[in-house]
Scaffold this motif. Sequence first.
Motif, PDB file in Angstrom:
ATOM      1  N   THR A 243      -4.504 -16.643   0.570  1.00 12.93           N
ATOM      2  CA  THR A 243      -4.681 -15.418  -0.207  1.00 12.93           C
ATOM      3  C   THR A 243      -5.413 -14.410   0.663  1.00 12.93           C
ATOM      4  O   THR A 243      -6.346 -14.763   1.373  1.00 12.93           O
ATOM      5  CB  THR A 243      -5.539 -15.711  -1.461  1.00 12.93           C
ATOM      6  OG1 THR A 243      -4.934 -16.776  -2.195  1.00 12.93           O
ATOM      7  CG2 THR A 243      -5.662 -14.500  -2.345  1.00 12.93           C
ATOM      8  N   PRO A 244      -5.001 -13.139   0.609  1.00 12.95           N
ATOM      9  CA  PRO A 244      -5.744 -12.138   1.375  1.00 12.95           C
ATOM     10  C   PRO A 244      -7.129 -11.905   0.771  1.00 12.95           C
ATOM     11  O   PRO A 244      -7.359 -12.174  -0.413  1.00 12.95           O
ATOM     12  CB  PRO A 244      -4.884 -10.879   1.265  1.00 12.95           C
ATOM     13  CG  PRO A 244      -4.022 -11.094   0.078  1.00 12.95           C
ATOM     14  CD  PRO A 244      -3.871 -12.563  -0.113  1.00 12.95           C
ATOM     15  N   TYR A 245      -8.043 -11.413   1.603  1.00 12.68           N
ATOM     16  CA  TYR A 245      -9.418 -11.123   1.188  1.00 12.68           C
ATOM     17  C   TYR A 245      -9.767  -9.679   1.507  1.00 12.68           C
ATOM     18  O   TYR A 245      -9.419  -9.179   2.581  1.00 12.68           O
ATOM     19  CB  TYR A 245     -10.410 -12.012   1.943  1.00 12.68           C
ATOM     20  CG  TYR A 245     -10.559 -13.403   1.402  1.00 12.68           C
ATOM     21  CD1 TYR A 245     -11.702 -13.783   0.702  1.00 12.68           C
ATOM     22  CD2 TYR A 245      -9.571 -14.354   1.589  1.00 12.68           C
ATOM     23  CE1 TYR A 245     -11.848 -15.067   0.211  1.00 12.68           C
ATOM     24  CE2 TYR A 245      -9.708 -15.641   1.104  1.00 12.68           C
ATOM     25  CZ  TYR A 245     -10.844 -15.991   0.418  1.00 12.68           C
ATOM     26  OH  TYR A 245     -10.990 -17.260  -0.073  1.00 12.68           O
ATOM     27  N   LEU A 246     -10.463  -9.029   0.592  1.00 15.67           N
ATOM     28  CA  LEU A 246     -11.099  -7.742   0.838  1.00 15.67           C
ATOM     29  C   LEU A 246     -12.593  -8.022   0.797  1.00 15.67           C
ATOM     30  O   LEU A 246     -13.134  -8.430  -0.240  1.00 15.67           O
ATOM     31  CB  LEU A 246     -10.702  -6.714  -0.220  1.00 15.67           C
ATOM     32  CG  LEU A 246     -11.194  -5.293   0.014  1.00 15.67           C
ATOM     33  CD1 LEU A 246     -10.562  -4.706   1.281  1.00 15.67           C
ATOM     34  CD2 LEU A 246     -10.861  -4.408  -1.179  1.00 15.67           C
TER      35      LEU A 246
ATOM     36  N   SER B 166     -20.595  -1.499  -3.295  1.00 13.43           N
ATOM     37  CA  SER B 166     -20.332  -2.250  -4.520  1.00 13.43           C
ATOM     38  C   SER B 166     -19.707  -1.351  -5.586  1.00 13.43           C
ATOM     39  O   SER B 166     -18.767  -1.751  -6.281  1.00 13.43           O
ATOM     40  CB  SER B 166     -21.626  -2.867  -5.053  1.00 13.43           C
ATOM     41  OG  SER B 166     -22.120  -3.820  -4.148  1.00 13.43           O
ATOM     42  N   ARG B 167     -20.209  -0.154  -5.713  1.00 13.35           N
ATOM     43  CA  ARG B 167     -19.665   0.796  -6.699  1.00 13.35           C
ATOM     44  C   ARG B 167     -18.239   1.197  -6.331  1.00 13.35           C
ATOM     45  O   ARG B 167     -17.377   1.304  -7.201  1.00 13.35           O
ATOM     46  CB  ARG B 167     -20.567   2.034  -6.786  1.00 13.35           C
ATOM     47  CG  ARG B 167     -20.118   3.053  -7.789  1.00 13.35           C
ATOM     48  CD  ARG B 167     -20.304   2.545  -9.210  1.00 13.35           C
ATOM     49  NE  ARG B 167     -19.923   3.599 -10.129  1.00 13.35           N
ATOM     50  CZ  ARG B 167     -19.179   3.411 -11.195  1.00 13.35           C
ATOM     51  NH1 ARG B 167     -18.779   2.205 -11.524  1.00 13.35           N
ATOM     52  NH2 ARG B 167     -18.855   4.404 -11.975  1.00 13.35           N
ATOM     53  N   THR B 168     -17.975   1.397  -5.044  1.00 16.98           N
ATOM     54  CA  THR B 168     -16.624   1.735  -4.588  1.00 16.98           C
ATOM     55  C   THR B 168     -15.654   0.620  -4.940  1.00 16.98           C
ATOM     56  O   THR B 168     -14.555   0.867  -5.444  1.00 16.98           O
ATOM     57  CB  THR B 168     -16.622   2.001  -3.070  1.00 16.98           C
ATOM     58  OG1 THR B 168     -17.501   3.099  -2.793  1.00 16.98           O
ATOM     59  CG2 THR B 168     -15.230   2.319  -2.564  1.00 16.98           C
ATOM     60  N   ILE B 169     -16.043  -0.627  -4.694  1.00 17.31           N
ATOM     61  CA  ILE B 169     -15.195  -1.781  -5.014  1.00 17.31           C
ATOM     62  C   ILE B 169     -14.974  -1.887  -6.524  1.00 17.31           C
ATOM     63  O   ILE B 169     -13.869  -2.179  -6.988  1.00 17.31           O
ATOM     64  CB  ILE B 169     -15.819  -3.075  -4.447  1.00 17.31           C
ATOM     65  CG1 ILE B 169     -15.776  -3.052  -2.922  1.00 17.31           C
ATOM     66  CG2 ILE B 169     -15.138  -4.309  -5.015  1.00 17.31           C
ATOM     67  CD1 ILE B 169     -14.381  -3.018  -2.323  1.00 17.31           C
ATOM     68  N   GLU B 170     -16.017  -1.621  -7.292  1.00 19.91           N
ATOM     69  CA  GLU B 170     -15.907  -1.656  -8.748  1.00 19.91           C
ATOM     70  C   GLU B 170     -14.887  -0.621  -9.238  1.00 19.91           C
ATOM     71  O   GLU B 170     -14.027  -0.923 -10.070  1.00 19.91           O
ATOM     72  CB  GLU B 170     -17.275  -1.390  -9.370  1.00 19.91           C
ATOM     73  CG  GLU B 170     -17.300  -1.417 -10.874  1.00 19.91           C
ATOM     74  CD  GLU B 170     -18.685  -1.062 -11.418  1.00 19.91           C
ATOM     75  OE1 GLU B 170     -18.731  -0.362 -12.444  1.00 19.91           O
ATOM     76  OE2 GLU B 170     -19.688  -1.492 -10.831  1.00 19.91           O
ATOM     77  N   LEU B 171     -14.974   0.601  -8.718  1.00 21.87           N
ATOM     78  CA  LEU B 171     -14.027   1.652  -9.101  1.00 21.87           C
ATOM     79  C   LEU B 171     -12.613   1.308  -8.655  1.00 21.87           C
ATOM     80  O   LEU B 171     -11.647   1.526  -9.390  1.00 21.87           O
ATOM     81  CB  LEU B 171     -14.455   2.998  -8.514  1.00 21.87           C
ATOM     82  CG  LEU B 171     -15.702   3.619  -9.133  1.00 21.87           C
ATOM     83  CD1 LEU B 171     -16.128   4.859  -8.357  1.00 21.87           C
ATOM     84  CD2 LEU B 171     -15.456   3.970 -10.592  1.00 21.87           C
ATOM     85  N   LEU B 172     -12.482   0.772  -7.463  1.00 21.91           N
ATOM     86  CA  LEU B 172     -11.186   0.370  -6.938  1.00 21.91           C
ATOM     87  C   LEU B 172     -10.539  -0.668  -7.857  1.00 21.91           C
ATOM     88  O   LEU B 172      -9.343  -0.599  -8.139  1.00 21.91           O
ATOM     89  CB  LEU B 172     -11.359  -0.194  -5.528  1.00 21.91           C
ATOM     90  CG  LEU B 172     -10.126  -0.392  -4.686  1.00 21.91           C
ATOM     91  CD1 LEU B 172      -9.400   0.927  -4.451  1.00 21.91           C
ATOM     92  CD2 LEU B 172     -10.515  -1.004  -3.352  1.00 21.91           C
ATOM     93  N   GLY B 173     -11.336  -1.595  -8.342  1.00 27.02           N
ATOM     94  CA  GLY B 173     -10.835  -2.627  -9.250  1.00 27.02           C
ATOM     95  C   GLY B 173     -10.314  -2.076 -10.565  1.00 27.02           C
ATOM     96  O   GLY B 173      -9.459  -2.694 -11.205  1.00 27.02           O
TER      97      GLY B 173
END
Length: 130
Positions: free
Chosen positions: A11-14, A24-31
């Motif tokens: 599985t790929p990983y980010l 963390s906030r950027t990843i949360e928004l991306l999700g």
Amino acid sequence: MTESRSGDTPTPYLIFDGDCGFCSRTIELLGKWVTHPAVVASWQSLDLDRFGVTPERANHEILWVDTDGTVSGGSVAFGRYFAAVGGRFRPLALLLLHQPTRWVAARLYELVARNRHRMPGGTASCSLPR
């Protein structure tokens, strides 16, 4: 923003910096906008040796680990992520991965990374080591 190769992963990983509020906030928004089966995890929660990545590199830039083990960083990591997502994000992937806009994306990524402690959600713990 270089690429390296580790062992194959099913599985790929980010991989992002979990200690950085901006990251963390950027990843949360991306999700909220993107659905992809990649594992999204902070580098602090992973065995980086598995990917052939040092903590220094993981602290410096976001990383995309593809299923063939290729590790991409910075704007290229985002580009490869959006390429894997496809669909409406494909044009963004093309902008991030191909000339003449790839070098602009890389410089913009570096500018944001150097100043992530000043960005919304950023704190002193977001500062990159000099």
